[in-house]
Write an enzyme that holds these catalytic residues in place. Structure first.
Site, short mmCIF file in Angstrom:
data_model
loop_
_atom_site.label_atom_id
_atom_site.label_comp_id
_atom_site.label_asym_id
_atom_site.label_seq_id
_atom_site.Cartn_x
_atom_site.Cartn_y
_atom_site.Cartn_z
N HIS A 275 0.74 -1.19 -0.06
CA HIS A 275 0.17 0.19 -0.07
C HIS A 275 0.97 1.02 0.01
CE1 HIS A 275 -2.80 2.92 1.79
NE2 HIS A 275 -3.79 2.10 1.46
N ASP B 153 3.08 -4.55 7.83
CA ASP B 153 2.08 -3.77 7.58
C ASP B 153 0.87 -4.34 7.89
OD1 ASP B 153 -0.32 -2.31 6.94
OD2 ASP B 153 0.47 -1.47 4.80
N CYS C 140 -4.88 2.65 -3.60
CA CYS C 140 -3.40 3.12 -2.95
C CYS C 140 -2.38 2.26 -3.14
CB CYS C 140 -3.71 3.47 -1.40
SG CYS C 140 -4.75 4.78 -1.20
N LYS D 280 -10.47 -0.26 10.80
CA LYS D 280 -10.71 -1.54 9.92
C LYS D 280 -11.06 -2.90 10.73
CE LYS D 280 -7.24 0.12 6.38
NZ LYS D 280 -7.95 0.34 5.39
N GLN E 33 -4.34 -5.03 7.14
CA GLN E 33 -5.44 -6.01 6.84
C GLN E 33 -5.30 -7.20 7.47
OE1 GLN E 33 -8.03 -5.14 4.86
NE2 GLN E 33 -7.08 -3.20 4.07
C1 LIG Z 1 -2.52 -3.04 3.67
C2 LIG Z 1 -2.74 -1.56 4.03
N1 LIG Z 1 -1.82 -0.53 4.53
C3 LIG Z 1 -2.06 0.65 5.02
C4 LIG Z 1 -3.30 1.02 4.84
C5 LIG Z 1 -3.51 2.53 5.44
O1 LIG Z 1 -4.36 2.59 6.43
P1 LIG Z 1 -4.94 3.76 7.12
O2 LIG Z 1 -5.46 4.66 6.06
O3 LIG Z 1 -5.83 3.45 8.11
O4 LIG Z 1 -3.51 4.46 7.56
C6 LIG Z 1 -4.26 0.20 4.39
C7 LIG Z 1 -5.70 0.96 4.19
O5 LIG Z 1 -6.46 0.59 3.46
C8 LIG Z 1 -4.00 -0.81 3.93
O6 LIG Z 1 -4.97 -1.53 3.57
#
Ligand SMILES: Cc1ncc(COP(=O)(O)O)c(C=O)c1O
Length: 408
Positions: free
Chosen positions: A122, A198, A366, A224, A201
């Site tokens: 992401h 990260d 993203c 989430k 998910q």
């Molecule tokens: C794999 C992953 N990393 C990071 C993020 C970023 O999360 P946040 O917008 O809550 O910071 C997301 C959000 O969709 C994500 O799916």
């Protein structure tokens, strides 16, 4: 087949949109909240709210107790060995990763050092490293993706040579792929690198244990995982956090301030500058409680069964007109189903589905480098959570069939 029947716990899911029952299939973007999370936050504001770590009156002490209690609950949920010191509340996953790149990265990475990322990451786990790479002349390396939408680990040991940090998604938000994280971490550690997961998910959907994952840093977001927006978590090994300088400066993160400098507070407050998201932490604690009472093994099993049902249903119904991006085996993936339907633009598809009350996401999610790898500019994405069931998947299939008729 589905063993979790909890839709009734989520007030938003009893709504109608466009005169239809809402079918919420966008939890990878942000989940809905159960009544208990709403009630807990409401109760906190009605009975307890005061700033934390400052007051010596009864409700301020109770606010402290509830805020720090949430930290312990979150730590327990991810198997943190020392939750009192190792769980840092941030704004979200993005801020947690920026904390690591700004604090640990600036102290530990020098010109020529390498950071290993993946093509399925992401932007939140790419842009902070791109920024630091430019500032510090770092080398960024990338793990590729094979035809089965898995990470290509065939050159991993070679790619790890000279790497100081592996920063990798623990579950792709587009493909649903769950990389063999523990194996990657073990090989990274053997090569002398630290590992950041990260887990935006992962934590909401699978039992998570930082020890078994073998990571040094873990980042995720409350919104989430049935919790409120505005709060996320960075977990890191205490020894690393002790060595890292503060990320943001201000109240709460100091022990002393003079005209010529300051000394930082102890963990975890060293990394929590300013008034923290108190009600949000309390809400996250309630979300953790809800997930624990359901059981994360049960959540995973339910989502695996439902993903399998969705993959079968959609493939049987739409055959070659449908391209699903992600591993075909539900055991290897989470309940994130990204797809292209004939030449229908994902935004058109999402708009038509909305007319049937079906909420899916359309866009690049993203993950621009991943979109380039897939050869598309965007996908439509249906993502499942514990409150979804077969009727939601059937509604998606019915709505897609309508789109088929509409686009001829
Ligand atoms: C794999 C992953 N990393 C990071 C993020 C970023 O999360 P946040 O917008 O809550 O910071 C997301 C959000 O969709 C994500 O799916």
């Amino acid at each position: 087949m589905s063993s979790i029947a909890c839709k009734a716990d989520f007030p938003l899911l009893s709504q109608q949109v466009h005169g239809r029952r809402i079918v919420y299939l966008d939890s990878a973007s942000s989940s809905q909240r159960p009544q208990v999370v709403l009630d807990t936050m409401d109760d906190y504001y009605r009975t307890t709210h005061a700033n934390v770590h400052r007051g010596i009156y009864a409700i301020a002490e109770e606010a402290d107790r509830r805020y720090e209690g949430a930290r312990m609950a979150v730590g327990g949920f991810i198997g943190a060995p020392d939750p009192e010191h190792e769980v840092i509340f941030t704004k979200n996953t993005t801020e947690a990763i920026n904390l690591v790149s700004s604090s640990w990265g600036r102290c530990n990475l020098r010109a020529g050092d390498a950071v290993l990322l993946t093509d399925m990451d992401h932007h939140s786990n790419i842009v902070p490293w791109l920024t630091l790479a430019e500032e510090r002349s770092l080398e960024l390396r990338w793990l590729g993706i094979d035809e089965q939408y898995r990470l290509d680990l065939s050159e991993l040991d070679h790619q790890l040579d000279g790497v100081k940090l592996v920063a990798c998604t623990a579950m792709s938000n587009v493909l649903g792929t769950i990389p063999p994280f523990a194996q990657i971490a073990e090989r990274a550690h053997s090569a002398g690198a630290l590992v950041l997961a990260d887990a935006a998910q992962l934590v909401p959907h699978l039992p998570t244990d930082v020890g078994s994952l073998g990571c040094d840093f873990l980042a995720f977001s409350a919104h989430k995982m049935l919790g409120p927006t505005g709060i996320g978590v960075l977990w890191a090994r205490r020894a690393l956090l002790e060595e890292m300088p503060p990320f943001l400066g201000g109240g709460g993160m100091i022990r002393d301030v003079r005209h010529d400098g300051f000394s930082a507070n102890v963990l975890p407050w060293k990394f929590e500058a300013g008034t923290p998201p108190i009600a949000e932490a309390v809400g996250l604690g309630a979300a953790v409680g809800y997930l624990e009472s359901t059981g994360m093994e049960a959540v995973r099993k339910h989502e695996m069964n439902l993903t399998s049902y969705a993959l079968d249903t959609l493939s049987e119904r739409f055959g070659e007109n449908l391209r699903i991006f992600g591993p075909p085996d539900a055991e290897e993936r989470g309940g994130v189903i990204s797809f292209a339907y004939r030449d229908v633009h994902p935004h058109d598809m999402a708009q038509v589905l909305d007319q049937s009350g079906v909420c899916v996401r359309a866009g690049h999610h993203c993950t621009k480098p991943l979109m380039r790898h897939l050869g598309v500019s965007a996908t439509a994405r249906a993502s499942l959570y514990l409150y979804n069931d077969e009727s939601d998947v059937d509604a998606l299939a019915e709505a897609m069939a309508k789109a088929d008729t509409l686009f001829g």
